[in-house]
Design an enzyme around this catalytic site. Sequence first.
Site, PDB file in Angstrom:
ATOM      1  N   GLU A  89      61.066   3.578  47.809  1.00  0.00           N
ATOM      2  CA  GLU A  89      62.372   3.275  48.371  1.00  0.00           C
ATOM      3  C   GLU A  89      62.353   2.021  49.236  1.00  0.00           C
ATOM      4  OE1 GLU A  89      62.545   7.207  50.184  1.00  0.00           O
ATOM      5  OE2 GLU A  89      62.517   6.225  52.121  1.00  0.00           O
ATOM      6  N   CYS A 102      63.755  -3.404  54.458  1.00  0.00           N
ATOM      7  CA  CYS A 102      62.512  -2.696  54.746  1.00  0.00           C
ATOM      8  C   CYS A 102      61.914  -2.251  53.417  1.00  0.00           C
ATOM      9  CB  CYS A 102      62.850  -1.489  55.631  1.00  0.00           C
ATOM     10  SG  CYS A 102      61.468  -0.416  55.960  1.00  0.00           S
ATOM     11  N   CYS A 109      51.444   7.953  51.605  1.00  0.00           N
ATOM     12  CA  CYS A 109      50.575   7.324  52.594  1.00  0.00           C
ATOM     13  C   CYS A 109      49.502   8.315  53.011  1.00  0.00           C
ATOM     14  CB  CYS A 109      51.396   6.903  53.815  1.00  0.00           C
ATOM     15  SG  CYS A 109      50.412   6.103  55.102  1.00  0.00           S
ATOM     16  N   CYS A 113      50.215  10.614  59.715  1.00  0.00           N
ATOM     17  CA  CYS A 113      50.844  10.745  61.032  1.00  0.00           C
ATOM     18  C   CYS A 113      51.736  11.990  61.029  1.00  0.00           C
ATOM     19  CB  CYS A 113      51.662   9.500  61.363  1.00  0.00           C
ATOM     20  SG  CYS A 113      50.662   8.000  61.315  1.00  0.00           S
ATOM     21  N   CYS A 116      55.656  11.853  60.403  1.00  0.00           N
ATOM     22  CA  CYS A 116      56.179  10.952  59.360  1.00  0.00           C
ATOM     23  C   CYS A 116      56.253  11.617  57.995  1.00  0.00           C
ATOM     24  CB  CYS A 116      55.297   9.702  59.284  1.00  0.00           C
ATOM     25  SG  CYS A 116      55.768   8.604  57.932  1.00  0.00           S
ATOM     26  N   CYS A 330      62.000   6.560  56.964  1.00  0.00           N
ATOM     27  CA  CYS A 330      61.022   6.212  55.945  1.00  0.00           C
ATOM     28  C   CYS A 330      60.582   7.448  55.185  1.00  0.00           C
ATOM     29  CB  CYS A 330      59.794   5.588  56.605  1.00  0.00           C
ATOM     30  SG  CYS A 330      60.192   4.081  57.440  1.00  0.00           S
TER      31      CYS A 330
END
Length: 341
Positions: A89, A102, A109, A113, A116, A330
């Site tokens: 995205e 962005c 990922c 974290c 997130c 995100c």
Amino acid sequence: MINIYDMTREDLIEWLNTQNVKSFKAIQIYEWLYGKRVTTFDEMTNLKKEFIDTLKNTFTIEGLIIKRKQEDDTAIKYLFELRDKNLIEAVVMKHDYGTSVCVSSQIGCNMGCAFCESGRLKKVRNLLPGEIVGQLLKIEEDANLRISSVVIMGIGEPFDNYDNIVRFLKIINDAKGMAIGARHITVSTSGLVPKIYEFAELPLQINLAVSLHAPNDEIRNKIMKVNEVYNIDTLMEAIRHYSAKTNRRVTIEYVMLNGVNDTKECAFELVNLLRGMNVYVNLIPYNETSHLEFKKSTQKRKDEFFEILNKNGITVTVRREFGGTIDAACGQLRANEVKDK
Ligand code: SAH
Ligand code: SF4
């Protein structure tokens, strides 16, 4: 076959040399791709038929497919599909002064974290340079706009995909490429220290942002696993080195998590940590997601935190909230599409 959007101009020149073709052809190809935005080699009418055939036998011109799009007054959010059906995205943010985008750097990922959404879904693979460039090209075409700045703050840890990111930066910064000024490009990292040192050597004037999110190791260990490998002292040393070497001010990102990192004590600790450094703090309102238990800080806490930094000589800004109504955090859009793994 190689996607031609993966190629920096130097890469193309290197390839042209192997074909005994003059280097300036790279400029012509770039002008077709990024100036005129053609999507087939046959449209490159100033190139000889024979050379076009060589290009066709070596490269594809491969853009992205828009899978879903959501828009409100402040933002447009795109979900793109890649050749292998993976989803990524990008978010367009509308400012008075222009349009920033962005982009994502990886599919998922691995940094993990705690707050997130991108980290919740593990990394599938790195994005290739052309797949990141493709996000920008598709957006400019679809929304009929000219992108004025780019932030690599979408899904993924850019410094975990370092070589592809550097290629991407060179392509979009190239005067014959997308011609986006280095000062209008920002890379955000969760703190992969060795790559910060490497980035400092790069002869590009790209902005660096570091996701700090805590003023001490105790809190940072709890929310960012990367801190167990590169702790705050190590990270601060890398940031000092970076700003000394490049003469550039580094952005410290600090996401405001209710009851986790937003107390007055945290604010004072942050002041002490950053005093004298060539940095400024960007406070990020947390975008709550249904899958994670973290909550955003109250307005009162945010105001107090801001004031403490401000009064103690730390330059501080608050990030505007974009796309509140369209899952703009995100990873949210992709996470809603990709079922729990
Ligand atoms: N991996 C890089 C860049 C992508 S994340 C990094 O971590 O810096 C970009 C920024 O968004 C980071 O500062 C990250 O901590 C923050 N972020 C992640 N999830 C968020 C959420 N739900 N709300 C607000 N910011 C978030
Ligand atoms: Fe990865 Fe950045 Fe999310 Fe951390 S905040 S999991 S590094 S995308």
